[in-house]
Design a protein around this motif. Structure first.
Motif, PDB file in Angstrom:
ATOM      1  N   CYS A 126       0.769  -1.131   0.205  1.00  0.00           N
ATOM      2  CA  CYS A 126      -0.073   0.007   0.090  1.00  0.00           C
ATOM      3  C   CYS A 126       0.979   1.147   0.056  1.00  0.00           C
ATOM      4  O   CYS A 126       2.115   1.408   0.218  1.00  0.00           O
ATOM      5  N   THR A 127       0.232   2.308  -0.208  1.00  0.00           N
ATOM      6  CA  THR A 127       0.923   3.712  -0.118  1.00  0.00           C
ATOM      7  C   THR A 127      -0.119   4.476   0.643  1.00  0.00           C
ATOM      8  O   THR A 127      -1.188   4.379   1.059  1.00  0.00           O
ATOM      9  N   VAL A 128       0.702   5.465   1.269  1.00  0.00           N
ATOM     10  CA  VAL A 128      -0.134   6.569   2.076  1.00  0.00           C
ATOM     11  C   VAL A 128       0.085   7.938   1.621  1.00  0.00           C
ATOM     12  O   VAL A 128       1.443   8.362   1.666  1.00  0.00           O
ATOM     13  N   GLU A 129      -0.819   8.770   1.014  1.00  0.00           N
ATOM     14  CA  GLU A 129      -0.568   9.818   0.556  1.00  0.00           C
ATOM     15  C   GLU A 129      -1.487  11.006   1.331  1.00  0.00           C
ATOM     16  O   GLU A 129      -2.316  10.761   1.785  1.00  0.00           O
ATOM     17  N   THR A 130      -0.634  11.998   1.541  1.00  0.00           N
ATOM     18  CA  THR A 130      -1.234  13.198   2.057  1.00  0.00           C
ATOM     19  C   THR A 130      -1.900  14.301   1.277  1.00  0.00           C
ATOM     20  O   THR A 130      -1.065  14.687   0.281  1.00  0.00           O
ATOM     21  N   TYR A 131      -3.116  14.659   1.421  1.00  0.00           N
ATOM     22  CA  TYR A 131      -3.595  15.925   0.560  1.00  0.00           C
ATOM     23  C   TYR A 131      -4.225  16.800   1.523  1.00  0.00           C
ATOM     24  O   TYR A 131      -4.230  16.683   2.703  1.00  0.00           O
ATOM     25  N   LYS A 132      -4.673  18.044   0.997  1.00  0.00           N
ATOM     26  CA  LYS A 132      -5.115  19.169   1.698  1.00  0.00           C
ATOM     27  C   LYS A 132      -6.219  18.717   2.618  1.00  0.00           C
ATOM     28  O   LYS A 132      -6.259  18.974   3.824  1.00  0.00           O
ATOM     29  N   ASP A 133      -7.114  17.881   2.157  1.00  0.00           N
ATOM     30  CA  ASP A 133      -8.361  17.530   3.042  1.00  0.00           C
ATOM     31  C   ASP A 133      -8.383  16.017   3.421  1.00  0.00           C
ATOM     32  O   ASP A 133      -9.214  15.692   3.888  1.00  0.00           O
ATOM     33  N   GLN A 134      -7.550  15.327   3.172  1.00  0.00           N
ATOM     34  CA  GLN A 134      -7.351  13.884   3.466  1.00  0.00           C
ATOM     35  C   GLN A 134      -6.259  13.246   3.622  1.00  0.00           C
ATOM     36  O   GLN A 134      -5.327  13.545   2.964  1.00  0.00           O
ATOM     37  N   VAL A 135      -6.208  11.953   4.053  1.00  0.00           N
ATOM     38  CA  VAL A 135      -5.159  11.088   3.976  1.00  0.00           C
ATOM     39  C   VAL A 135      -5.772   9.795   2.922  1.00  0.00           C
ATOM     40  O   VAL A 135      -6.825   9.265   3.238  1.00  0.00           O
TER      41      VAL A 135
END
Length: 106
Positions: free
Chosen positions: A42-51
């Protein structure tokens, strides 16, 4: 859910998982945290309004707790989008990680 908590759950679920940063670019110099064990888990990505927690072979995993809520129409992957205030079933998430590792080893 913070990225650190997700990371801790992933590493705790499968002790032989390897964490790496991949896909570094100017707009994301730290890259994307990826977790592999006999293939990408899996990958874990961070965006302005979510993970976003994306499972590479999520479409082939059982998800009886209904954690997957994104990329549901994708052919192979599935994702969990977490917004501020969302609560993740950590036990079910850890089981999903273990199942993904088992799928890679099959």
């Amino acid at each position: 859910m913070t990225v650190e908590r997700a990371r801790s759950l992933i590493l705790g679920a499968a002790p032989d998982i390897v964490e790496e940063a991949k896909w570094r670019k100017a707009s994301n110099p730290d890259g994307v945290p990826t977790f592999s064990c006999d293939g990408l888990v899996c990958t874990v990505e961070t965006y302005k309004d979510q993970v976003k927690l994306t499972f590479a072979k999520g479409a082939s995993l059982d998800d009886p707790s209904g954690l997957f809520n994104a990329s549901l129409d994708a052919g192979t992957r599935r994702a969990i989008d977490l917004h501020e205030g969302d609560v993740l079933d950590e036990t079910s998430f850890a089981e999903l990680v273990r199942e993904a590792v088992a799928r890679n080893r099959a």
